[in-house]
Design a protein around this motif. Structure first.
Motif, PDB file in Angstrom:
ATOM      1  N   ALA A   1       0.816  -1.215   0.000  1.00  0.00           N
ATOM      2  CA  ALA A   1       0.000   0.000   0.000  1.00  0.00           C
ATOM      3  C   ALA A   1       0.851   1.267   0.000  1.00  0.00           C
ATOM      4  O   ALA A   1       0.314   2.365  -0.099  1.00  0.00           O
ATOM      5  CB  ALA A   1      -0.933   0.000   1.209  1.00  0.00           C
ATOM      6  N   GLY A   2       2.174   1.092   0.121  1.00  0.00           N
ATOM      7  CA  GLY A   2       3.077   2.230   0.053  1.00  0.00           C
ATOM      8  C   GLY A   2       3.551   2.779   1.381  1.00  0.00           C
ATOM      9  O   GLY A   2       4.124   3.880   1.432  1.00  0.00           O
ATOM     10  N   ALA A   3       3.342   2.027   2.474  1.00  0.00           N
ATOM     11  CA  ALA A   3       3.726   2.527   3.799  1.00  0.00           C
ATOM     12  C   ALA A   3       5.237   2.672   3.934  1.00  0.00           C
ATOM     13  O   ALA A   3       5.999   1.822   3.477  1.00  0.00           O
ATOM     14  CB  ALA A   3       3.204   1.587   4.881  1.00  0.00           C
ATOM     15  N   HIS A   4       5.650   3.756   4.588  1.00  0.00           N
ATOM     16  CA  HIS A   4       7.052   3.978   4.924  1.00  0.00           C
ATOM     17  C   HIS A   4       7.349   3.571   6.372  1.00  0.00           C
ATOM     18  O   HIS A   4       8.486   3.249   6.712  1.00  0.00           O
ATOM     19  CB  HIS A   4       7.419   5.463   4.773  1.00  0.00           C
ATOM     20  N   ILE A   5       6.306   3.641   7.202  1.00  0.00           N
ATOM     21  CA  ILE A   5       6.454   3.373   8.632  1.00  0.00           C
ATOM     22  C   ILE A   5       5.342   2.421   9.069  1.00  0.00           C
ATOM     23  O   ILE A   5       4.174   2.618   8.729  1.00  0.00           O
ATOM     24  CB  ILE A   5       6.395   4.679   9.448  1.00  0.00           C
ATOM     25  N   TYR A   6       5.729   1.395   9.817  1.00  0.00           N
ATOM     26  CA  TYR A   6       4.819   0.351  10.284  1.00  0.00           C
ATOM     27  C   TYR A   6       4.772   0.483  11.798  1.00  0.00           C
ATOM     28  O   TYR A   6       5.766   0.219  12.478  1.00  0.00           O
ATOM     29  CB  TYR A   6       5.401  -0.992   9.859  1.00  0.00           C
ATOM     30  N   PHE A   7       3.642   0.941  12.330  1.00  0.00           N
ATOM     31  CA  PHE A   7       3.612   1.127  13.783  1.00  0.00           C
ATOM     32  C   PHE A   7       2.726   0.081  14.434  1.00  0.00           C
ATOM     33  O   PHE A   7       1.560  -0.075  14.094  1.00  0.00           O
ATOM     34  CB  PHE A   7       3.255   2.556  14.187  1.00  0.00           C
ATOM     35  N   ALA A   8       3.336  -0.655  15.345  1.00  0.00           N
ATOM     36  CA  ALA A   8       2.693  -1.791  15.997  1.00  0.00           C
ATOM     37  C   ALA A   8       2.279  -1.395  17.407  1.00  0.00           C
ATOM     38  O   ALA A   8       3.113  -1.071  18.249  1.00  0.00           O
ATOM     39  CB  ALA A   8       3.639  -2.990  16.037  1.00  0.00           C
ATOM     40  N   SER A   9       0.977  -1.427  17.643  1.00  0.00           N
ATOM     41  CA  SER A   9       0.402  -1.162  18.957  1.00  0.00           C
ATOM     42  C   SER A   9       0.127  -2.513  19.587  1.00  0.00           C
ATOM     43  O   SER A   9      -0.712  -3.266  19.094  1.00  0.00           O
ATOM     44  CB  SER A   9      -0.890  -0.358  18.781  1.00  0.00           C
ATOM     45  N   VAL A  10       0.825  -2.846  20.675  1.00  0.00           N
ATOM     46  CA  VAL A  10       0.807  -4.228  21.147  1.00  0.00           C
ATOM     47  C   VAL A  10       0.583  -4.328  22.650  1.00  0.00           C
ATOM     48  O   VAL A  10       0.732  -3.362  23.394  1.00  0.00           O
ATOM     49  CB  VAL A  10       2.124  -4.954  20.771  1.00  0.00           C
ATOM     50  N   ALA A  11       0.235  -5.538  23.071  1.00  0.00           N
ATOM     51  CA  ALA A  11       0.212  -5.919  24.480  1.00  0.00           C
ATOM     52  C   ALA A  11       0.886  -7.291  24.536  1.00  0.00           C
ATOM     53  O   ALA A  11       0.234  -8.319  24.339  1.00  0.00           O
ATOM     54  CB  ALA A  11      -1.210  -5.972  25.019  1.00  0.00           C
ATOM     55  N   LYS A  12       2.184  -7.281  24.742  1.00  0.00           N
ATOM     56  CA  LYS A  12       2.965  -8.509  24.614  1.00  0.00           C
ATOM     57  C   LYS A  12       3.619  -8.919  25.925  1.00  0.00           C
ATOM     58  O   LYS A  12       4.155  -8.092  26.657  1.00  0.00           O
ATOM     59  CB  LYS A  12       4.053  -8.343  23.545  1.00  0.00           C
ATOM     60  N   SER A  13       3.593 -10.224  26.171  1.00  0.00           N
ATOM     61  CA  SER A  13       4.337 -10.833  27.269  1.00  0.00           C
ATOM     62  C   SER A  13       5.803 -10.946  26.862  1.00  0.00           C
ATOM     63  O   SER A  13       6.189 -10.584  25.736  1.00  0.00           O
ATOM     64  CB  SER A  13       3.787 -12.232  27.539  1.00  0.00           C
ATOM     65  N   ALA A  14       6.621 -11.464  27.765  1.00  0.00           N
ATOM     66  CA  ALA A  14       8.039 -11.639  27.447  1.00  0.00           C
ATOM     67  C   ALA A  14       8.219 -12.539  26.222  1.00  0.00           C
ATOM     68  O   ALA A  14       9.080 -12.282  25.371  1.00  0.00           O
ATOM     69  CB  ALA A  14       8.769 -12.223  28.655  1.00  0.00           C
ATOM     70  N   ARG A  15       7.404 -13.574  26.118  1.00  0.00           N
ATOM     71  CA  ARG A  15       7.492 -14.466  24.953  1.00  0.00           C
ATOM     72  C   ARG A  15       7.148 -13.712  23.668  1.00  0.00           C
ATOM     73  O   ARG A  15       7.802 -13.874  22.635  1.00  0.00           O
ATOM     74  CB  ARG A  15       6.557 -15.655  25.147  1.00  0.00           C
ATOM     75  N   GLY A  16       6.108 -12.887  23.728  1.00  0.00           N
ATOM     76  CA  GLY A  16       5.717 -12.120  22.557  1.00  0.00           C
ATOM     77  C   GLY A  16       6.763 -11.094  22.159  1.00  0.00           C
ATOM     78  O   GLY A  16       6.993 -10.858  20.963  1.00  0.00           O
TER      79      GLY A  16
END
Length: 242
Positions: free
Chosen positions: A155-170
């Motif tokens: 789609a042409g993205a320059h920046i990929y922003f990940a909004s997460v709720a991750k444990s140590a494994r994640g």
């Protein structure tokens, strides 16, 4: 252009308290010249799937008007996380505020199996423009799926922003995956993770920024609340502990 990833502990189920905390952090980010700020997954309620049905809101909820005022005041994109009332069920949403523009929402398209009893998937990818850069949102589990990053890159993205709720494994999985997709698609990757209790695990922090060549620019500690300030043009980062 400066983008800020927020690493915080949300108070489970207390939307009013969490909004007030978000407001303070937007104002703090503004002192660092932020053009965009991103919060962790379901940041306004905490990552609590079992509470999502009773806490779900619409994007035009009046309690969120404060973020539009802040966006207009600071000329800043603000992305907050909340459970959204979708057409058929509850969605894991990201509500995005931009100056002078009607707010919009993105819903997580790919759900983890554990989320399926509580949520339904979103239907489409969204892109947002800041300072001439195209930003593609990703929410936690889907940010670890190669086809989601491919979709954003196509789609042409320059920046990929990940909004997460991750444990140590994640987090360990993210630190293995994000550098690879950054290199593959020549995209900057920004992760905003939570800390503290979340559902049946603890958020493991370590929010980070990876440059388009896959190098780790900056990262946060595992337990402390923090802001990661990334200067897109210079490729540098600053860690601000809270």
């Amino acid at each position: 252009m400066k983008l800020v990833a927020v690493q915080i502990a949300s108070t489970a189920g207390d939307i009013v308290k969490n909004i007030a905390k978000h407001e303070q952090l937007v104002e703090r980010a503004a002192t660092h010249g932020a053009d965009g700020i991103f919060f962790p997954e379901l940041s306004l309620t905490g990552y609590e799937p079992g509470l999502a049905a009773q806490l779900a809101m619409a994007p035009d909820d009046q309690r969120l008007d404060t973020f539009q005022r802040l966006s207009d005041r600071f000329a800043m994109l603000i992305a907050v996380g909340a459970p959204l009332r979708g057409e058929h069920s509850i969605e894991i949403g990201m509500i995005v505020f931009q100056p002078g523009v009607a707010r919009s929402a993105y819903a997580k398209q790919q759900l983890h199996a554990d989320e399926l009893p509580f949520f339904s998937p979103g239907a489409q990818q969204r892109l947002f423009s800041v300072g001439g850069h195209l930003l593609a949102p990703a929410i936690c589990y889907e940010s670890l799926q190669p086809d989601h990053a491919q979709q954003a890159a196509d789609a042409g993205a320059h920046i990929y922003f990940a909004s997460v709720a991750k444990s140590a494994r994640g987090v360990a999985a993210a630190y293995n995956h994000y550098p690879a997709i950054a290199r593959r698609h020549a995209m900057t990757v920004i992760m905003a993770n939570c800390v503290g209790p979340a559902d049946n695990f603890n958020g493991a922090g370590q929010s980070g920024v990876w440059s388009a060549d896959g190098a780790l620019v900056i990262c946060a500690p595992a337990t402390a609340e923090a802001l990661l300030v990334h200067d897109v043009m210079s490729g540098t980062g600053e860690l601000v502990t809270l």
